[in-house]
Design an enzyme around this catalytic site. Structure first.
Site, short mmCIF file in Angstrom:
data_model
loop_
_atom_site.label_atom_id
_atom_site.label_comp_id
_atom_site.label_asym_id
_atom_site.label_seq_id
_atom_site.Cartn_x
_atom_site.Cartn_y
_atom_site.Cartn_z
N THR A 142 53.80 51.81 37.57
CA THR A 142 53.51 52.97 38.42
C THR A 142 52.17 52.75 39.10
OG1 THR A 142 54.69 54.37 36.85
CG2 THR A 142 53.22 55.47 38.40
N TYR B 216 61.26 56.61 34.57
CA TYR B 216 61.23 55.93 33.26
C TYR B 216 60.93 56.94 32.14
CZ TYR B 216 61.21 51.34 35.49
OH TYR B 216 61.54 50.23 36.19
N TYR C 133 50.98 44.37 26.66
CA TYR C 133 49.98 44.75 27.65
C TYR C 133 49.15 45.93 27.15
CZ TYR C 133 47.69 47.22 31.28
OH TYR C 133 46.73 47.88 31.96
N CYS D 230 43.10 40.94 45.79
CA CYS D 230 44.11 39.86 45.76
C CYS D 230 45.49 40.51 45.68
CB CYS D 230 43.86 38.95 44.55
SG CYS D 230 44.77 37.38 44.61
N TRP E 180 39.44 57.60 33.02
CA TRP E 180 38.70 57.61 31.76
C TRP E 180 37.60 56.57 31.75
CZ3 TRP E 180 39.69 52.71 30.94
CH2 TRP E 180 40.94 52.23 31.33
N ARG E 181 37.26 56.02 32.92
CA ARG E 181 36.24 54.98 32.96
C ARG E 181 34.88 55.57 32.62
NH1 ARG E 181 38.40 51.53 37.39
NH2 ARG E 181 39.90 50.27 36.26
N CYS F 273 39.35 28.81 45.12
CA CYS F 273 40.70 29.32 44.83
C CYS F 273 41.74 28.27 45.22
CB CYS F 273 40.95 30.61 45.61
SG CYS F 273 42.66 31.21 45.49
N LEU G 42 57.89 61.13 37.51
CA LEU G 42 57.26 59.85 37.20
C LEU G 42 58.29 58.74 37.00
CD1 LEU G 42 54.27 59.97 34.69
CD2 LEU G 42 54.40 58.85 36.91
N CYS H 181 36.83 37.00 50.56
CA CYS H 181 36.87 36.81 49.12
C CYS H 181 35.82 35.82 48.67
CB CYS H 181 38.25 36.33 48.68
SG CYS H 181 38.39 36.13 46.89
N ASP I 278 49.31 41.80 33.21
CA ASP I 278 50.20 42.69 33.97
C ASP I 278 50.49 42.04 35.32
OD1 ASP I 278 47.88 42.94 35.39
OD2 ASP I 278 48.02 45.11 35.63
N GLU J 250 47.51 54.36 30.23
CA GLU J 250 48.21 53.08 30.33
C GLU J 250 49.73 53.26 30.28
OE1 GLU J 250 46.93 50.46 31.26
OE2 GLU J 250 44.82 50.67 30.84
#
Length: 333
Positions: free
Chosen positions: A46, A85, A123, A196, A26-27, A212, A83, A206, A141, A40
């Site tokens: 997942t 859960y 979240y 990362c 959906w970006r 860092c 899926l 990086c 998350d 989400e």
DNA sequence: AAACCGGGGGG
DNA sequence: CCCCCAGGTTT
């Protein structure tokens, strides 16, 4: 944390996001809140690659919140099959019904209202409100735990209430410095997922490596810290209490393992046929297991190992596990 | 705070 | 085999 460090981090994350191919379905410039919500929930615990086909399938079957609210539960669950859960699916539909009943079919905008909806936790509420409406609240998350703990060198265990609070406050502090909560929040998750990573992160290429903390102190592989949820086990131990004129039977333990080189009572593999309980059972708690100790009053015949007797006076000079020492103090012989 | 919930992927 | 995944709910 110094504001300039927070800002350097934030800007790099936003640059990273803006220069990478975007993977979420959906970006788009104006993401549809329902689509963000659906994705989400599907992606909780997942992997994105695993969840995308389900997202497309379910969105096609239920294009609107109203469709989802009115769906046949078995139909929804059939699309969810594989899926895991599965309560996520039931809660999702319950949430859709709440939205129809209490919000005229439109998701509320603030994270504070979103979190009241079934299946939406801290979240998901932060993700929807920041991505769709620009609320300055940090998403936290698994990716965010990892990236923040490494970059800022935070060793607070992430799977504790205190750790969660600390990381949420830091995430909020950074997102408040941003002009685009959507880009920053999605950027740090994308950075964690692609760059990362939990194992073999791409530190060599990086752009944050110079500043860092984990990279510059050699702690990349020990952060983030997670409190071990040791599954406690129980072990039954049967001690033989053998009393003789010469004293009490004791044996010296091996030089390796627990209680190395200490003295204890001879062991029995199982409750003896010819024996009487010599004391109440005692549960001796170790970090990773409970030792349920039984004491049996038996004769020499039950023991199949050479026996050495010690007088009370001699025993006081022997090293013993505390549970044995306490027992010895209690009995007369 | 800890348990429970699932299936898949990767080391 | 173990750890981890764009977590949330229940006890």
């Amino acid at each position: 944390m110094p504001v300039n460090l927070l800002n350097s981090f934030r800007i790099s994350i936003e640059d990273f996001y803006r220069s990478h191919k975007r993977t979420m379905p959906w970006r788009k410039h104006n993401p549809v809140p329902y689509e963000v919500w659906l994705s989400e929930v599907i992606l909780q615990q997942t992997r994105v690659a695993q969840g995308i086909p389900y997202f497309n399938k379910i969105l096609q079957a239920f294009p609107t919140i109203e469709d989802l609210a009115n769906a046949n539960e078995d139909h929804l669950l059939s699309l969810w099959t594989g899926l895991g859960y599965y309560n996520r699916a039931r809660n999702l539909q319950k949430g859709a019904q709440q939205v129809m009943k209490n919000h005229n079919g439109e998701l509320p905008k603030s994270s504070g209202d979103l979190i009241k909806i079934a299946g939406i936790g801290p979240y998901t509420a932060a993700a929807i409100s920041s991505i769709c409406h620009g609320e300055k609240i940090g998403v936290v998350d698994g990716n965010v735990f990892r990236v923040l703990s490494r970059f800022f060198g935070i060793s607070t265990p992430v799977n504790t209430s205190g750790g969660l609070k600390e990381f949420q406050l830091l995430a909020n502090e950074i997102v408040h410095l941003s002009n685009s909560s959507a880009d920053y929040n999605q950027g740090i998750m994308e950075f964690g997922a692609l760059h990362c990573t939990p194992k073999k992160p791409l530190c060599m290429m990086c752009e944050l490596a110079d500043i860092c903390t984990a990279y510059n102190t050699g702690k990349v592989d020990v952060l983030p810290v997670k409190k071990k949820t040791v599954k406690r086990t129980t072990e039954e131990i049967h001690f033989a209490v053998v009393v003789d004129k010469a004293g009490l039977a004791m044996r010296k333990r091996d030089t390796e393992g627990i209680w190395a080189g200490l003295y204890e009572f001879p062991r029995l593999e199982k409750p003896p046929l010819n024996g009487l309980p010599a004391a109440e059972q005692i549960v001796h708690k170790l970090s990773h297991k409970d030792l349920r100790c039984h004491f049996w009053k038996v004769t020499e015949n039950e023991i199949n190992e050479p026996i050495t007797y010690y007088t009370k006076h001699e025993i006081r000079k022997l090293g013993m596990p505390i549970i044995i020492a306490k027992y010895v103090e209690k009995i007369e012989f």
